[in-house]
Design an enzyme around this catalytic site. Structure first.
Site, mmCIF file in Angstrom:
data_model
loop_
_atom_site.group_PDB
_atom_site.id
_atom_site.type_symbol
_atom_site.label_atom_id
_atom_site.label_comp_id
_atom_site.label_asym_id
_atom_site.label_seq_id
_atom_site.Cartn_x
_atom_site.Cartn_y
_atom_site.Cartn_z
ATOM 1 N N SER A 1 -5.080 2.102 1.393
ATOM 2 C CA SER A 1 -3.996 2.583 1.242
ATOM 3 C C SER A 1 -4.042 3.246 2.909
ATOM 4 O O SER A 1 -5.357 3.153 3.384
ATOM 5 C CB SER A 1 -3.633 3.325 0.489
ATOM 6 O OG SER A 1 -2.714 1.769 -0.377
ATOM 7 N N TRP A 2 -3.033 3.994 3.102
ATOM 8 C CA TRP A 2 -2.617 5.440 4.286
ATOM 9 C C TRP A 2 -3.676 5.787 4.335
ATOM 10 O O TRP A 2 -4.255 6.339 5.751
ATOM 11 C CB TRP A 2 -1.409 5.647 4.779
ATOM 12 C CG TRP A 2 -1.374 6.730 5.116
ATOM 13 C CD1 TRP A 2 -1.341 7.464 6.063
ATOM 14 C CD2 TRP A 2 -1.073 5.109 7.560
ATOM 15 N NE1 TRP A 2 -1.124 7.755 7.900
ATOM 16 C CE2 TRP A 2 -1.170 6.615 8.251
ATOM 17 C CE3 TRP A 2 -0.772 4.010 7.474
ATOM 18 C CZ2 TRP A 2 -1.245 5.919 9.272
ATOM 19 C CZ3 TRP A 2 -0.412 3.477 8.129
ATOM 20 C CH2 TRP A 2 -0.831 4.075 9.807
ATOM 21 N N HIS B 1 1.066 -1.240 -0.373
ATOM 22 C CA HIS B 1 0.033 0.446 -0.391
ATOM 23 C C HIS B 1 1.158 1.300 -0.068
ATOM 24 O O HIS B 1 1.796 0.678 0.339
ATOM 25 C CB HIS B 1 -0.729 -0.177 1.298
ATOM 26 C CG HIS B 1 -0.462 0.711 2.291
ATOM 27 N ND1 HIS B 1 0.095 1.993 3.101
ATOM 28 C CD2 HIS B 1 0.502 -0.333 3.709
ATOM 29 C CE1 HIS B 1 0.517 1.621 4.106
ATOM 30 N NE2 HIS B 1 0.403 0.830 4.434
ATOM 31 N N CYS B 2 0.064 2.329 -0.607
ATOM 32 C CA CYS B 2 1.013 3.784 -0.216
ATOM 33 C C CYS B 2 -0.275 4.685 0.939
ATOM 34 O O CYS B 2 -0.509 4.495 1.419
ATOM 35 C CB CYS B 2 1.529 4.352 -1.475
ATOM 36 S SG CYS B 2 0.156 4.706 -2.709
ATOM 37 N N GLN B 3 -0.346 5.668 -0.024
ATOM 38 C CA GLN B 3 -1.473 6.820 0.410
ATOM 39 C C GLN B 3 -2.410 6.605 -0.456
ATOM 40 O O GLN B 3 -4.059 6.949 0.488
ATOM 41 C CB GLN B 3 -1.020 7.951 -0.248
ATOM 42 C CG GLN B 3 -2.234 9.130 0.408
ATOM 43 C CD GLN B 3 -2.351 9.346 2.361
ATOM 44 O OE1 GLN B 3 -0.892 9.194 3.264
ATOM 45 N NE2 GLN B 3 -3.149 9.535 2.336
#
Length: 270
Positions: free
Chosen positions: A256-257, A229-231
């Site tokens: 994600s975040w 995942h990322c943002q």
């Protein structure tokens, strides 16, 4: 090369002779201005926003089935189409398209290694012609084995140690020093490997040749299922692609975040 033999990671010199195959469709997710300034002959431009739900707080989630159907019909996708994705930024948006194809069960796809940087670096021809295709009437569904995971599923598996979290954000986001949600930090136990570390700036942003060894040193070796995942599942679409190219059992967390960091009950480390 026969269309049935096209590898997942495709070099520019391999793609060039395939452009005359009508089953091969190049989709370019570069910025509109870069696409208009010169694209691979016959490549369709696709704005990356089409691949995101775009709704806060988790804009990176999948669009609706209706929206996905519109997009894939518009690019003329059929069960026989082999999609080659490229972009102008090292593979995030191209990876997002390929991940979306995998989510809908379409397995015929490749990534142009290094994208437009590599194509231009190889001195291959560019076109500024308008490209149009005949729309298809494909029906879209989410595949039973779609490579995605949600926040609840991650929470349920945090204590079982059978899932590895690959956080593709920057070190500052991972530590919580840079907070882009209500909470800063990372999912407990997550391993941080910024997506750009998998690109080789000396080779036109191609995937680094020692990716497997580099990740193994960080503890990401494919022995467990990996959730990346990322943002907003843009950077992590590239890390999903790298993991897939290495044969890792990898899924992505599209919330994600932007979702995890805004949910009231999600655990966070920093």
């Amino acid at each position: 090369m026969e269309v049935s033999d096209i590898p997942l990671i495709l070099e520019p010199e391999q793609l060039a002779p395939l452009l005359e195959h009508e089953e091969v469709r190049v989709v370019d997710l570069s910025s509109p201005q870069n696409y208009l300034a010169g694209h691979i002959p016959g490549a369709l431009g696709l704005p990356f926003q089409a691949l995101l739900a775009g709704t806060p707080p988790a804009p990176g989630k999948l669009p609706s089935i209706e929206r996905l159907t519109q997009i894939f019909r518009a690019i003329g996708l059929t069960p026989d189409t082999h999609i080659v994705a490229c972009d102008d930024e090292g593979g995030g948006w191209a990876g997002r398209l390929l991940w979306t194809l995998e989510v809908i069960g379409h397995k015929k796809y490749s990534y142009l290694n290094g994208g437009m940087h590599a194509w231009k670096g190889a001195g291959l021809p560019l076109s500024t012609d308008d490209v149009s295709v005949t729309p298809s009437d494909i029906e879209i569904t989410i595949a039973a084995d779609a490579p995605m995971i949600d926040a609840d599923q991650i929470q349920q598996r945090l204590d079982s140690h059978d899932l590895q979290i690959w956080d593709a954000r920057s070190p500052g986001e991972y530590s919580g020093e840079k907070a882009l949600a209500m909470k800063g930090g990372h999912i407990p136990g997550a391993i941080n490997c910024d997506w750009t570390q998998l690109m080789d700036p000396q080779r036109d942003l191609r995937i680094r040749t020692d990716a497997r060894e580099f990740l193994a040193k960080l503890g990401i070796d494919g022995n467990k299922q990996i959730a990346t995942h990322c943002q907003s599942h843009h950077r992590s679409a590239f890390t999903w692609l790298v993991g897939k190219s290495l044969g890792f059992p990898i899924v992505a967390y599209p919330g994600s975040w932007s979702e995890w960091g805004n949910l009231p009950d999600t655990p966070v480390e920093n």
